[in-house]
Design an enzyme around this catalytic site. Structure first.
Site, PDB file in Angstrom:
ATOM      1  CB  ILE A 155      -0.967  -0.007   1.213  1.00 11.71           C
ATOM      2  CG1 ILE A 155      -1.917  -1.211   1.120  1.00 11.71           C
ATOM      3  CG2 ILE A 155      -1.757   1.295   1.278  1.00 11.71           C
ATOM      4  CD1 ILE A 155      -2.763  -1.453   2.359  1.00 11.71           C
ATOM      5  CG  ASP A 174       9.523  -0.732   5.375  1.00 14.02           C
ATOM      6  OD1 ASP A 174       8.444  -0.929   4.793  1.00 14.02           O
ATOM      7  OD2 ASP A 174      10.100  -1.619   6.059  1.00 14.02           O
ATOM      8  CB  THR A 230      -5.441   4.194   5.419  1.00 15.54           C
ATOM      9  OG1 THR A 230      -4.124   4.069   4.857  1.00 15.54           O
ATOM     10  CG2 THR A 230      -6.086   5.479   4.961  1.00 15.54           C
ATOM     11  CB  SER A 231      -1.827   1.384   8.928  1.00 17.86           C
ATOM     12  OG  SER A 231      -1.586   2.039  10.149  1.00 17.86           O
ATOM     13  NE  ARG A 232      -5.773  -3.814  11.151  1.00 15.08           N
ATOM     14  CZ  ARG A 232      -6.160  -3.856   9.876  1.00 15.08           C
ATOM     15  NH1 ARG A 232      -6.404  -2.720   9.230  1.00 15.08           N
ATOM     16  NH2 ARG A 232      -6.348  -4.999   9.260  1.00 15.08           N
ATOM     17  CG  ASP A 256     -10.404   4.161   6.518  1.00 14.78           C
ATOM     18  OD1 ASP A 256     -11.589   4.548   6.404  1.00 14.78           O
ATOM     19  OD2 ASP A 256     -10.037   3.010   6.217  1.00 14.78           O
ATOM     20  CD  GLU A 261     -11.246   0.141  13.439  1.00 11.82           C
ATOM     21  OE1 GLU A 261     -10.564   1.106  13.054  1.00 11.82           O
ATOM     22  OE2 GLU A 261     -11.480  -0.848  12.729  1.00 11.82           O
ATOM     23  CG  HIS A 293     -11.465  -0.269   8.901  1.00  7.27           C
ATOM     24  ND1 HIS A 293     -10.805  -0.721  10.018  1.00  7.27           N
ATOM     25  CD2 HIS A 293     -10.800  -0.812   7.853  1.00  7.27           C
ATOM     26  CE1 HIS A 293      -9.800  -1.492   9.660  1.00  7.27           C
ATOM     27  NE2 HIS A 293      -9.772  -1.560   8.353  1.00  7.27           N
TER      28      HIS A 293
END
Ligand code: NAD
Length: 327
Positions: A155, A174, A230-232, A256, A261, A293
């Site tokens: 992603i 990374d 938008t990951s966790r 997101d 959540e 999500h």
């Protein structure tokens, strides 16, 4: 195989039913989430099919093993919610869908950036009420801005490619990857935090990344920078991010995913009293955008999730090798 789905919605049923005839499985759909208490509902089936907020801790896996479940089929990429060592001990296979559509998630991250920046959500409402004023709708050019990516996997790379197309300078952190397309500069987490105008998070949730975005790291970010997740949810410490927004340091937040959540997302709570004060505080900021999500949620991704999950089940049933199996 006899598969029982937990936390299923109409769109799950539609996408799985549409390709069911290509496989030899029996499908049962439940709306309830999988927990230690609901695991007993899986009795009489071979496998459970679950989503991001279903519980797959040791106790739940033991209950599933007790009723004869042989496999857990995750209809998602992330697997932070599963106790993999416990599954292995209990002889339960666990398979996931590692790459159903990196573009779907990457494109949603970009949609969040454009919305927060150019305020199209506010313009839409204003114009419908006959307000054609431009006051407070000022945005900024993406061209030439520094975009930092945390987690340069499938992603992250798809996202970086889009931002490169906008003419942004893309840098990334990374700790595992040392190969990147030539337009991405791999660098330290500190350089990503201190130099980026926009940071987008695309790493998995692990012990190392839990609350990676905390008070200290927020302070290192440029004043007025934009943060997209938008990951966790738990990669961000919600309390610290609220503080940074309150003091005006963090310029924009697009999420997101949200640490708490589980009790909110994928439900219509419009007629309920929401007792999560942090999400209400977040939604009160004019520079915060929350989506529930939905980054994965495209027709193409839903089709790919269904096809891969049913193939995972077939392979596990036949004892065939399958690279999507985590256990
Ligand atoms: P991926 O495995 O291809 O990439 C993840 C990258 O993160 C890898 O390159 C890995 O080396 C890197 N990484 C690991 N530890 C890190 C750390 N401490 N700091 C920075 N980077 C680190 O996974 P992907 O398919 O790109 O998905 C990324 C995440 O996105 C998933 O784990 C999942 O949680 C999330 N996701 C969200 C949605 C959604 O709808 N919002 C949908 C799919 C996936």
């Amino acid at each position: 195989m006899k598969l029982i789905f937990f936390s299923s919605k109409s769109y799950d049923k539609d996408s799985f039913e549409s390709i069911k005839s290509e496989f030899d499985h029996e499908l049962t759909f439940l709306e309830s989430a999988l927990t230690k208490k609901t695991a007993v509902l899986a009795k009489g089936h071979d496998a459970v099919c679950t989503f991001v907020n279903d519980h797959l801790d040791r106790e739940t896996l033991e209950e599933l093993a007790n009723v004869g479940i042989k496999a857990v089929l995750l209809r998602c990429a992330g697997f932070n919610q599963v106790d993999l060592p416990a599954a292995k001990e209990l002889g339960i296979h666990v398979a996931r869908v590692p790459a159903y559509s990196p573009q779907a998630v990457a494109e949603h991250a970009v949609a969040m950036i454009l919305t927060l920046n150019r305020k199209t959500h506010k313009a839409y409402n204003r114009v419908r009420e006959g307000n054609f004023s431009l006051e407070r709708l000022t945005g900024f050019n993406l061209y030439g801005k520094v975009v930092g990516v945390i987690g340069l996997g499938k992603i992250g790379v798809a996202f970086a490619a889009i931002m490169n197309g906008f003419g942004c300078r893309v840098i990334a952190y990374d700790p595992v990857t040392n190969a990147a397309p030539e337009y991405i500069k791999l660098t330290s987490i500190d350089e990503v935090l201190t130099s980026s105008d926009i940071i987008s998070i695309h790493c998995p949730l692990t012990d190392e990344t839990r609350h990676l975005i905390n008070k200290d790291n927020l302070q290192k970010m440029k004043p007025g920078a934009m943060l997209i997740n938008t990951s966790r949810g738990a990669v961000i410490c919600t309390k610290d991010v609220i503080h940074s927004l309150k003091i005006g340091h963090l310029g924009y937040l697009g999420i997101d995913v949200y640490e708490q959540e589980e009790k909110l997302f994928f439900r219509d709570l419009s007629e309920s009293v929401i007792d999560d004060d942090m999400i209400l505080r977040l939604m009160s900021f004019p520079n915060v955008l929350v989506t529930a999500h939905q980054a994965f949620f495209t027709t193409e991704a839903l089709h790919e999730i269904a096809a891969t999950t049913l193939q995972n089940a077939a392979d596990i049933g036949e004892g065939a090798a399958n690279a999507n199996c985590l256990v």
